[in-house]
Design an enzyme around this catalytic site. Structure first.
Site, mmCIF file in Angstrom:
data_model
loop_
_atom_site.group_PDB
_atom_site.id
_atom_site.type_symbol
_atom_site.label_atom_id
_atom_site.label_comp_id
_atom_site.label_asym_id
_atom_site.label_seq_id
_atom_site.Cartn_x
_atom_site.Cartn_y
_atom_site.Cartn_z
ATOM 1 C CE LYS A 122 -4.439 1.107 0.344
ATOM 2 N NZ LYS A 122 -5.661 0.425 -0.096
ATOM 3 C CG ASP A 162 -7.292 3.590 -0.486
ATOM 4 O OD1 ASP A 162 -7.766 2.457 -0.332
ATOM 5 O OD2 ASP A 162 -7.309 4.440 0.433
#
Ligand code: NDP
Length: 449
Positions: A122, A162
């Site tokens: 991430k 995201d």
């Protein structure tokens, strides 16, 4: 496992979101460690909680007035035991290493559950795209990619979107990556349809959440028809969660952004949802406008200092939190249950606090944890990677069917793992256990690396 918590707390005392996710994980995997002594002998958990690589970098960029800004960029490459690192990029002022590490850790298990060959990672930056012009966002994305490009690639690490990173940002990031590498490869997912993207990718996370909820309801012969749903957020996940609820016959009563929420007792129908998509995705406006356009609905500004969010107080059957982490406090959980909610299916990552999860457990609420329920997005990203490698694209029906089958399989896998390890019906434990065993076995096979 106490020593693990003590170690991470001592090493990084400020990383409380990361501690939270590790604590939740450790609380559910003891039965597996007891049955598989090699995991303890080989320090599998200790290895899993330490990222394989953490990249921190400076992102200098210039605004429209010629002022120079410096942001902080992150990429946490958590685990590559079953495939290249894969996971989104978040651009939001609250981004820090703790948040990126918690998201990366969750991503490892989520990706494992999809059955596709993807490791977990991430990244992101503490940049706030809100209120910035397209030119400023483009320059920021280019500056960000000027460093990130050397760490990613279609077989190494494949970022996606995201919070704060949608189609526009992926376009700018991909353009810069392609220029720097002089290669057209699928090193990012969520790409535009005309240049390597997959049909259904924008819809996938939200649709997947609702497919998962439908599976949970299906166990007792129920479905979403007529169910009143409280949804939070109004970005990518929330919009397509709402869309699929409507398609399956449910009613959407709420949506929110970081300033407040809308409540529409008549239901947010598909026409109203189109208004929200245009407002949020094109005009990049605030949700408050909805109540001006549809005066029978109400808009309520929410004070972030409040310990509860009144959005969760309306009578309803289901709740799909789809904004951000820790948005449902213990008190919110109580309000939800008092309002009649019997199912909570997480669209956002870790939206329920530990106190909320505890409350749901005590009250036997059907609880779909994020790492299972919102895995549809990364699953279709995996399908996008496959299509890119083959230089072909699949139809909407093919991808949507694959998505539905993957969500059904994740649902089944969670229940089977939970039963096997003596916690029948516990989706959270089942998701952790099933995701963990696959990664742990791969790590054992690959030796001490
Ligand atoms: P978007 O940026 O598209 O939308 C985020 C929404 O949540 C916006 O409405 C935003 O409001 C609101 N929000 C963000 N931060 C806060 C906050 N601190 N408090 C209140 N509201 C907030 O993001 P996504 O829809 O992509 O992501 C939403 C959640 O889903 C995140 O937890 C993400 O990690 C998770 N997720 C996303 C996936 C994807 O495919 N996109 C995949 C799996 C999980 P505002 O407009 O005011 O900022």
């Amino acid at each position: 496992m106490e020593h693990i918590l003590a170690t991470i707390t001592r090493q990084d005392p400020e990383q409380w979101e990361f501690h939270q996710v590790i604590r939740e994980f450790l609380a559910t995997i003891a039965p597996v460690l007891d049955r598989r002594p090699s995991y303890r002998q080989q320090a599998i958990v200790e290895r899993m909680i330490e990222p394989e690589r953490t990249i921190l970098f400076r992102v200098p960029w210039m605004d429209d007035q010629g002022k120079v800004h410096v942001n902080r960029g992150f990429r946490v490459e958590m685990n590559s035991a079953i495939g290249p690192y894969k996971g989104g990029l978040r651009f939001h002022p609250t981004v820090n290493l703790s948040i990126i590490k918690f998201l990366a850790f969750e991503q490892v298990f989520k990706n494992s559950l999809t059955t596709l060959p993807m490791g977990g990672g991430k990244g992101g930056a503490d940049f706030d795209p809100k209120g910035r012009s397209d030119g400023e966002v483009m320059r920021f994305c280019q500056a960000f990619m000027a460093e990130l490009f050397r760490h990613i690639g279609e077989d190494t690490d494949v970022p996606a979107g995201d919070i704060g990173v949608g189609a526009r940002e992926i376009g700018y990031l991909f353009g810069m990556y392609k220029k720097l590498q002089n290669k057209f490869t699928g090193a990012l997912t969520g790409k535009g349809l005309g240049w390597g993207g997959s049909l259904i990718r924008p819809e996938a996370t939200g649709y997947g959440v609702v497919y998962f909820a439908a599976e949970m309801l299906g166990l007792s012969g129920e479905n979403l028809v007529g169910k009143r749903c409280l949804v939070s957020g109004s970005g990518n996940v929330a919009q397509f969660t709402a869309e699929k609820i409507l398609q399956l016959g449910g009613k959407v009563l709420t949506l929110s952004d970081s300033s407040g929420y809308i409540y529409d007792e008549e239901g947010i129908d598909s026409g109203k949802l189109d208004f929200i998509k245009e407002l949020k995705n094109i005009r990049r406006g605030r949700l408050g406008e909805y109540a001006q356009h549809y005066p029978r609905a109400s808009y309520v500004a929410v004070d972030p200092a409040l310990e509860y969010n009144p959005l969760w107080m309306y009578p309803a059957d289901c709740a799909m939190p789809a904004a951000t982490q820790n948005e449902i406090s213990g008190r919110d959980a109580r309000h939800l249950v008092e309002g009649g909610v019997r199912l909570v299916c997480e669209g956002a990552n870790m939206p329920s606090t530990p106190a909320a999860i505890e409350f749901f457990r005590e009250h036997r609420i059907l609880f779909g944890p994020s790492k299972a329920a919102n895995a549809g997005g990364v699953a279709v990203s995996g399908l996008e990677m496959a299509q890119d490698s083959m230089r072909m694209s699949w139809s909407r029906e093919v991808v949507d069917n694959r998505l539905r089958m993957i969500m059904q399989s994740i649902h089944r896998t969670c229940l089977e793992a939970a039963s096997t390890y003596g916690v029948a019906g516990d989706y959270l434990a089942g998701a952790n256990i099933a995701g963990f065993v696959k990664i742990a076995d791969a790590m054992l096979d690959q030796g001490l690396v």
